[in-house]
Design an enzyme around this catalytic site. Structure first.
Site, mmCIF file in Angstrom:
data_model
loop_
_atom_site.group_PDB
_atom_site.id
_atom_site.type_symbol
_atom_site.label_atom_id
_atom_site.label_comp_id
_atom_site.label_asym_id
_atom_site.label_seq_id
_atom_site.Cartn_x
_atom_site.Cartn_y
_atom_site.Cartn_z
ATOM 1 N N LYS A 175 0.835 -1.207 0.000
ATOM 2 C CA LYS A 175 0.000 0.000 0.000
ATOM 3 C C LYS A 175 0.870 1.258 0.000
ATOM 4 O O LYS A 175 0.577 2.234 -0.704
ATOM 5 C CB LYS A 175 -0.928 -0.033 1.222
ATOM 6 C CG LYS A 175 -1.739 1.212 1.448
ATOM 7 C CD LYS A 175 -2.804 1.466 0.384
ATOM 8 C CE LYS A 175 -3.579 2.744 0.712
ATOM 9 N NZ LYS A 175 -4.486 3.125 -0.369
ATOM 10 N N LYS A 244 0.455 11.958 5.337
ATOM 11 C CA LYS A 244 0.830 10.903 6.294
ATOM 12 C C LYS A 244 1.343 9.666 5.554
ATOM 13 O O LYS A 244 2.371 9.087 5.901
ATOM 14 C CB LYS A 244 -0.417 10.580 7.141
ATOM 15 C CG LYS A 244 -0.353 9.408 8.081
ATOM 16 C CD LYS A 244 -0.921 8.099 7.528
ATOM 17 C CE LYS A 244 -2.361 8.149 7.112
ATOM 18 N NZ LYS A 244 -2.899 6.860 6.649
#
Ligand code: NAD
Length: 302
Positions: A175, A244
């Site tokens: 991811k 993030k």
């Protein structure tokens, strides 16, 4: 279990978790959840879910716990901390951890859970809020093959493409590689449209032509839709979450010594966009800051 189906718990019913939880209820799974947001309580209760006060109460009441939290700090607070969900989950239970977080905290979760007889699937998702609603998410699963086989019917309610990518922690690695590309590509789209606008290009035509040319990418379509719209579109994926993710990818690169030069520059741009007030807007609105620096307006095409 009810009718042979696991009782599900959901922690983190936000932009992604809410539509996923709704799809699981629609598919007939009993589901408990927690949230502090009244509108979410109303939406999921109306769909047949049961609202409980906190993560531990959710964990006690379920066999399989799904979590879709912002990142490491929230995983720590809601699941790993004393009195959190892991303490309350029954032996033989399973956690399907859907958040984009660090591989390190996910491996730690896997190890602590295994010592308590709880299985973990590391299952971050891609496809945005639209994919969550339409149940077309791509899901990158790290974990044991038999745990994945047991949970596959649940994952099939959430997504279309389910990949087994390795042990717990590897889902997050996959991811983060994807997010690295999506974040950097989106920054480049903002720069390219700013370049075109400053030089007088017809921006919708520019996007159409690039989409049929070698610069095409999925980031182009997504970002252009947002940047060229007269009014801001619904938020979907918040810029602060993309920042993030890019930060997590850079931290992973620092561990493995991968030279992530382009993304490191893009990370500075996302930081500046966040500081300028775009943190809660869609991540592709980074392009608005870049355009502003160049004195052009992408929505007006000038
Ligand atoms: P969000 O901020 O909308 O939702 C997070 C939810 O977690 C909120 O409802 C929040 O109240 C809840 N929460 C936070 N701390 C909690 C705690 N301690 N206990 C219980 N609940 C808590 O974020 P999102 O956009 O739904 O993203 C969730 C995760 O999915 C992130 O890791 C994100 O990077 C990832 N993701 C998001 C998208 C997207 O398009 N939004 C796409 C793919 C992956």
């Amino acid at each position: 279990m009810t009718d042979g189906r696991p009782r599900l718990g959901f922690i983190g019913v936000g932009a992604m978790g809410l539509p996923m939880a709704r799809n699981l209820l629609r598919a007939g799974y009993p589901l408990v959840f927690c949230t502090g947001r009244a509108a979410t309580v109303e939406a999921l209760t109306a769909a047949g879910g049961t609202h409980l006060p906190d993560p531990a109460a959710v964990a006690v009441a379920c066999d399989t716990l799904l979590t879709c939290l912002p990142a490491d700090a929230e995983i720590d607070a809601a699941i790993l901390a004393e009195g959190g969900a892991l303490d309350a989950l029954r032996q033989g239970g399973t956690i399907i951890e859907l958040s984009t977080a660090s591989p390190a905290i996910t491996r730690r979760l896997g190890e602590v859970a295994a010592r308590r007889g709880v299985a973990v699937l590391d299952a971050p998702v891609s496809g945005g809020t639209g994919g969550a609603e339409a149940a077309t998410l791509a899901i990158m699963v790290g974990g044991a093959a038999d745990d994945l086989a047991a949970c596959r019917p649940i994952l099939e309610v959430l997504g279309k493409n389910i990949y087994h990518v390795g042990p717990v922690g590897m889902g997050k690695v996959f991811k983060l590689c994807n997010q690295y590309l999506a974040a950097a590509n989106t920054a480049l789209v903002g720069e390219a449209l700013t370049l075109g606008a400053g030089a007088g290009a017809d921006l919708p035509l520019l996007v159409e032509v690039i989409a049929a040319s070698s610069g095409a990418s999925r980031a182009l379509g997504g970002a252009a839709e947002n940047l060229l719209a007269a009014e801001p579109l619904p938020v979907g994926f918040r810029l602060d979450l993309m920042r993030k993710d890019l930060g997590l990818a850079l931290a992973l690169g620092a561990e493995t010594r991968a030279p992530l030069a382009t993304g490191a520059v893009a990370y500075q741009l996302y930081g500046a966009a966040s500081a300028s007030g775009l943190g809660d807007r869609n991540f592709s609105e980074l392009g608005k800051l870049l355009a502003q620096l160049a004195g052009v307006n992408l929505a007006r095409g000038e």
